[in-house]
Design a protein around this motif. Sequence first.
Motif, mmCIF file in Angstrom:
data_model
loop_
_atom_site.group_PDB
_atom_site.id
_atom_site.type_symbol
_atom_site.label_atom_id
_atom_site.label_comp_id
_atom_site.label_asym_id
_atom_site.label_seq_id
_atom_site.Cartn_x
_atom_site.Cartn_y
_atom_site.Cartn_z
ATOM 1 N N ALA A 75 0.836 -1.208 0.000
ATOM 2 C CA ALA A 75 0.000 0.000 0.000
ATOM 3 C C ALA A 75 0.870 1.257 0.000
ATOM 4 C CB ALA A 75 -0.932 -0.003 1.207
ATOM 5 N N GLN A 76 1.951 1.201 0.755
ATOM 6 C CA GLN A 76 2.876 2.337 0.814
ATOM 7 C C GLN A 76 3.504 2.577 -0.547
ATOM 8 O OE1 GLN A 76 5.926 2.984 4.055
ATOM 9 N NE2 GLN A 76 7.219 2.233 2.417
ATOM 10 N N GLU A 83 2.009 11.868 -7.992
ATOM 11 C CA GLU A 83 2.584 13.206 -8.177
ATOM 12 C C GLU A 83 2.585 13.998 -6.875
ATOM 13 O OE1 GLU A 83 3.962 15.062 -10.801
ATOM 14 O OE2 GLU A 83 4.192 13.040 -11.573
ATOM 15 N N ARG A 84 1.585 13.762 -6.058
ATOM 16 C CA ARG A 84 1.453 14.485 -4.782
ATOM 17 C C ARG A 84 1.958 13.570 -3.668
ATOM 18 N NH1 ARG A 84 -4.410 16.928 -4.588
ATOM 19 N NH2 ARG A 84 -3.465 17.938 -2.815
ATOM 20 N N LEU A 85 3.210 13.222 -3.748
ATOM 21 C CA LEU A 85 3.806 12.206 -2.888
ATOM 22 C C LEU A 85 3.635 12.504 -1.402
ATOM 23 C CD1 LEU A 85 6.768 10.044 -3.275
ATOM 24 C CD2 LEU A 85 6.896 11.611 -1.362
ATOM 25 N N LEU A 86 3.928 13.691 -0.957
ATOM 26 C CA LEU A 86 3.850 13.996 0.464
ATOM 27 C C LEU A 86 2.410 13.917 0.978
ATOM 28 C CD1 LEU A 86 6.420 16.918 0.820
ATOM 29 C CD2 LEU A 86 6.767 14.463 1.143
ATOM 30 N N ARG A 87 1.484 14.409 0.197
ATOM 31 C CA ARG A 87 0.079 14.328 0.592
ATOM 32 C C ARG A 87 -0.387 12.867 0.595
ATOM 33 N NH1 ARG A 87 -3.122 18.434 1.474
ATOM 34 N NH2 ARG A 87 -1.796 19.855 0.338
ATOM 35 N N SER A 88 0.043 12.091 -0.378
ATOM 36 C CA SER A 88 -0.293 10.662 -0.414
ATOM 37 C C SER A 88 0.283 9.942 0.796
ATOM 38 C CB SER A 88 0.241 10.005 -1.688
ATOM 39 O OG SER A 88 -0.419 10.499 -2.813
ATOM 40 N N TRP A 90 0.932 11.325 3.674
ATOM 41 C CA TRP A 90 0.123 11.773 4.813
ATOM 42 C C TRP A 90 -1.166 10.944 4.895
ATOM 43 C CZ3 TRP A 90 0.510 14.863 8.991
ATOM 44 C CH2 TRP A 90 -0.667 15.157 9.665
ATOM 45 N N GLU A 91 -1.860 10.826 3.781
ATOM 46 C CA GLU A 91 -3.126 10.082 3.758
ATOM 47 C C GLU A 91 -2.905 8.602 4.076
ATOM 48 O OE1 GLU A 91 -4.719 11.101 -0.067
ATOM 49 O OE2 GLU A 91 -5.134 13.168 0.566
ATOM 50 N N TYR A 92 -1.846 8.038 3.551
ATOM 51 C CA TYR A 92 -1.517 6.631 3.836
ATOM 52 C C TYR A 92 -1.326 6.418 5.339
ATOM 53 C CZ TYR A 92 1.617 2.682 4.581
ATOM 54 O OH TYR A 92 2.200 1.555 5.083
ATOM 55 N N VAL A 152 9.598 11.245 8.982
ATOM 56 C CA VAL A 152 9.223 10.982 10.377
ATOM 57 C C VAL A 152 8.100 11.924 10.808
ATOM 58 C CG1 VAL A 152 10.032 11.016 12.770
ATOM 59 C CG2 VAL A 152 11.450 9.994 10.989
ATOM 60 N N LEU A 153 8.192 13.192 10.450
ATOM 61 C CA LEU A 153 7.134 14.138 10.810
ATOM 62 C C LEU A 153 5.785 13.713 10.233
ATOM 63 C CD1 LEU A 153 8.888 17.611 10.476
ATOM 64 C CD2 LEU A 153 7.782 16.692 12.525
ATOM 65 N N ILE A 154 5.779 13.382 8.956
ATOM 66 C CA ILE A 154 4.520 12.994 8.317
ATOM 67 C C ILE A 154 3.947 11.743 8.965
ATOM 68 C CG2 ILE A 154 3.538 12.033 6.190
ATOM 69 C CD1 ILE A 154 5.209 14.086 4.644
ATOM 70 N N SER A 155 4.770 10.720 9.143
ATOM 71 C CA SER A 155 4.235 9.457 9.670
ATOM 72 C C SER A 155 3.823 9.570 11.130
ATOM 73 C CB SER A 155 5.235 8.322 9.460
ATOM 74 O OG SER A 155 6.410 8.530 10.204
#
Length: 194
Positions: A75-76, A83-88, A90-92, A152-155
């Motif tokens: 899934a990761q 294209e929107r890797l950071l947002r994806s 975040w959502e993941y 690390v911040l996002i996860s």
Amino acid sequence: MAAPRRMGTESSKTRALLLDIAERLMLEEGYAAVGIRRVAREADVAPALVLYYFKTLDDLFVAMLRRRSEQELKAQEKALGGERLLRSLWEYNSHPAGAALNTEFIALSNHRKAIRAEVIAYAEKAREIQRKAVSEYLRARGIDLPPLAITVLISTVSRAIVMEDAMGLTVGHTDVLALIDEYLDRIEQAPSAS
């Protein structure tokens, strides 16, 4: 000398059912609800059949964690392909069921070294995959931010918000989510350096 004990195959439908039941119990009632007898009762089988597939309760937990980890890595990979890797990303990391299972495995790892080792191994593998993808993503946009720190911040922040939401603690979440959206938009709108 006794012959080694036979074990059920990993591709067995029965094994998969036992893992499904154990995971459901963990999500609904917490890791303490998962036991050999309880899983057997829920599956309507003898406890000996559970032990045929998993020598110990720790083996059952490790199998659950490994199966879920493999699913999560796939899934990761999908989330990191957009294209929107950071947002994806975040959502993941904001998926409530994933956060709930992570919380249970982390709590369980405080009491069982085998589980702790598995949790750490998976987390390090996932972080390294994310770091590489984030590094390439930022480099392509000419953005000089530390990729591992962003990862690390996002996860951690996304999962913490999900866990707090599940408890009913939402104070400050609107402000944090607005700030994150603002910065993700800034990064995503940066022109590609190539």
